[in-house]
Write an enzyme that holds these catalytic residues in place. Structure first.
Site, short mmCIF file in Angstrom:
data_model
loop_
_atom_site.label_atom_id
_atom_site.label_comp_id
_atom_site.label_asym_id
_atom_site.label_seq_id
_atom_site.Cartn_x
_atom_site.Cartn_y
_atom_site.Cartn_z
N TYR A 194 0.79 -1.24 0.00
CA TYR A 194 0.00 0.00 0.00
C TYR A 194 0.82 1.29 0.00
O TYR A 194 0.27 2.37 -0.21
CB TYR A 194 -0.97 0.02 1.19
CG TYR A 194 -2.08 -0.99 1.01
CD1 TYR A 194 -3.07 -0.81 0.04
CD2 TYR A 194 -2.14 -2.13 1.80
CE1 TYR A 194 -4.07 -1.74 -0.14
CE2 TYR A 194 -3.15 -3.07 1.63
CZ TYR A 194 -4.11 -2.88 0.65
OH TYR A 194 -5.10 -3.79 0.46
N TYR A 221 22.75 18.64 -4.09
CA TYR A 221 21.39 18.14 -3.86
C TYR A 221 20.62 19.20 -3.08
O TYR A 221 21.05 19.64 -2.02
CB TYR A 221 21.39 16.82 -3.07
CG TYR A 221 19.98 16.31 -2.90
CD1 TYR A 221 19.30 15.73 -3.98
CD2 TYR A 221 19.30 16.44 -1.70
CE1 TYR A 221 17.99 15.29 -3.86
CE2 TYR A 221 17.98 16.01 -1.57
CZ TYR A 221 17.33 15.44 -2.65
OH TYR A 221 16.03 15.03 -2.53
N ASP A 242 22.53 26.64 1.11
CA ASP A 242 21.66 25.54 1.53
C ASP A 242 22.34 24.84 2.70
O ASP A 242 23.26 24.05 2.52
CB ASP A 242 21.44 24.58 0.35
CG ASP A 242 20.56 23.40 0.73
OD1 ASP A 242 20.39 23.14 1.93
OD2 ASP A 242 20.04 22.74 -0.19
N LYS A 289 15.42 19.92 7.89
CA LYS A 289 15.95 18.75 8.61
C LYS A 289 15.97 18.99 10.13
O LYS A 289 14.94 18.94 10.75
CB LYS A 289 17.33 18.37 8.06
CG LYS A 289 17.23 17.78 6.64
CD LYS A 289 18.50 17.11 6.23
CE LYS A 289 18.44 16.48 4.85
NZ LYS A 289 17.82 15.19 4.80
N1 PLP Z 1 19.02 20.44 0.59
C1 PLP Z 1 19.88 19.55 1.11
C2 PLP Z 1 21.33 19.91 1.24
C3 PLP Z 1 19.44 18.29 1.51
O1 PLP Z 1 20.31 17.41 2.01
C4 PLP Z 1 18.06 17.99 1.38
C5 PLP Z 1 17.55 16.66 1.77
O2 PLP Z 1 18.25 15.69 1.87
C6 PLP Z 1 17.19 18.94 0.83
C7 PLP Z 1 17.70 20.17 0.45
C8 PLP Z 1 15.74 18.65 0.65
O3 PLP Z 1 15.08 18.61 1.88
P1 PLP Z 1 13.66 17.87 2.00
O4 PLP Z 1 13.91 16.41 1.83
O5 PLP Z 1 13.18 18.24 3.38
O6 PLP Z 1 12.78 18.43 0.95
#
Ligand code: PLP
Length: 401
Positions: free
Chosen positions: A11, A135, A219, A248
């Site tokens: 599911y 990322y 970021d 996070k």
């Molecule tokens: N930015 C970085 C550096 C990340 O490591 C992550 C997630 O792993 C994100 C953005 C995206 O965050 P979310 O999974 O809360 O959308």
């Protein structure tokens, strides 16, 4: 009757052909407790979230208190909610003065979306520079600035006018020009396998952005809240972005993200059009209460200060013929092995050794160590002992490689 394992596969949408498939009934401190009666030492904080450990009593208490007062009241930005106000003020108190205005959202990806929109709107430009192997999340905008063709290509068309350049590559500075709205960068690249900037790369980008009128976005969704041995990577490198992204660990285990900037930049979202970013649940009061409690624990228990000693202990203990390097600072480490096939074996078999480990998206020859910052020195020694037994197992049994 189907088991939970079968129901999970039947599911729930699956995102890979090899999910971890552990069933957990309780989590406390650095341990997850399985329905199988086993306990697992969490070496990844799921991922870089549980910085104060699982079910920290002060976070649990804050959540319970807030749930008892109110949960959702209204979409973001209308009603004065003390958990949001208190947390935004607390964050402003530990960040550089120009990062004093906080827009709370639901996740890291949404923080990225908000920041990209803010930069486009504030500069009136559209060009976005991002880095190879970066990322930033999985939504369309975030995916458009993800430094991996494998992940981007399947979902085209993506945002136009985005431009990938090399991390730590001085030539990339030239791409920041008068049409550039923003540069989005992880000050320490996480999914690339914990890659630090070299030769004052961040300083140079900061300078170039300022001279071209482009906004610099950091970021710190993964590096924030002590993970690198500093409260933020901003403090580690002494470089201040125009927009800071957090998520996070921001929510102390609850879903919360934020893009943070100056009052001047952020005020552009108020008009032409009004409601420049809208979110129903962003800054949910229960998440803000949990996040603030978690930040207070990080500060009161000096967790940031203890990180580098703990990191050194991991590095001292993790000596093994299969390990070629333990990279990183604080409690965001990449353990690089001599062959990626060993990495797969080690991660897949870690639960048998009472450990939870994880991959990096863009670094196949290393696995991640990012435990809750509360991990004790005894727990680190235990983790390393288990890890070395697991590595012996991988090395001595070629069939298992
Ligand atoms: N930015 C970085 C550096 C990340 O490591 C992550 C997630 O792993 C994100 C953005 C995206 O965050 P979310 O999974 O809360 O959308």
């Amino acid at each position: 009757m189907l088991t939970n394992r079968q129901l999970f596969l039947r599911y729930l949408a699956q995102t890979s052909s090899a999910p971890m498939m552990l069933e957990i009934i309780r989590a406390e401190g650095v341990f997850l407790y399985g329905t199988d009666g086993k306990k697992y030492l969490d070496l990844i904080s799921g991922v870089s979230v549980s910085n104060v450990g699982h079910s920290h009593p002060k976070v649990v208490e804050a959540v319970k208190n807030q749930v008892g007062s109110y949960m959702h009241l209204m979409v973001y930005g209308e009603i004065i909610q003390s958990p949001q106000v208190n947390y935004a003020e607390r964050l402003a108190g530990i960040l550089p003065p120009q990062l004093d205005t906080c827009y709370f959202v639901n996740s890291g990806s949404e923080a990225v979306e908000g920041a990209l929109k803010l930069a486009k709107r504030f500069t009136g430009r559209s060009r976005i520079i991002f880095f190879k192997n970066s990322y930033h999340g999985s939504t369309h905008g975030a995916l458009s600035v993800q430094g991996s063709e494998l992940y981007r290509n399947a979902f085209r068309p993506l945002l136009p006018d985005t431009f990938q350049v090399g991390f730590n590559d001085e030539k990339s500075l030239d791409s920041i020009d008068n049409n550039t709205a923003c540069v989005i960068i992880e000050p320490v690249q996480g999914e690339a396998g914990v890659i630090y900037p070299e030769n004052a790369f961040l300083e140079k980008i900061r300078k170039r952005c300022s001279s071209k009128g482009a906004l610099l976005i950091f970021d710190e969704i993964q590096t924030g809240f002590g993970r690198t041995g500093f409260m933020f990577a901003i403090d580690r490198f002494g470089v201040i972005p125009d927009i800071l992204l957090l998520a996070k660990a921001l929510g102390g285990g609850m879903p919360l993200g934020a893009f943070i900037s100056s009052k001047e930049i952020m005020s552009i979202l108020v008009s032409n059009p009004p409601l420049g970013h809208i979110t129903t649940f962003g800054g949910h009061p229960v998440c803000c209460a949990a996040g603030l409690a978690s930040l207070n624990v990080i500060i009161e228990e000096n967790l940031v200060e203890s990180c580098n000693q703990k990191s050194a202990l991991f590095k001292m203990e993790l000596i093994h013929p299969l390990i070629s390097e333990v990279r990183g600072e604080g409690l965001l480490l990449a353990v690089q092995l001599i062959d990626p096939e060993y990495v797969q074996f080690v991660i897949a078999n870690a639960p048998d050794y009472g450990l939870i480990l994880d991959y990096f998206l863009f670094c196949s020859n290393a696995f991640r160590i990012a435990p809750p910052l509360i991990i004790s020195e005894d727990e680190i020694s235990m983790a390393c002992r288990q890890l070395k037994m697991l590595l012996d197992d991988a090395m001595n049994n070629p069939k298992k490689k």
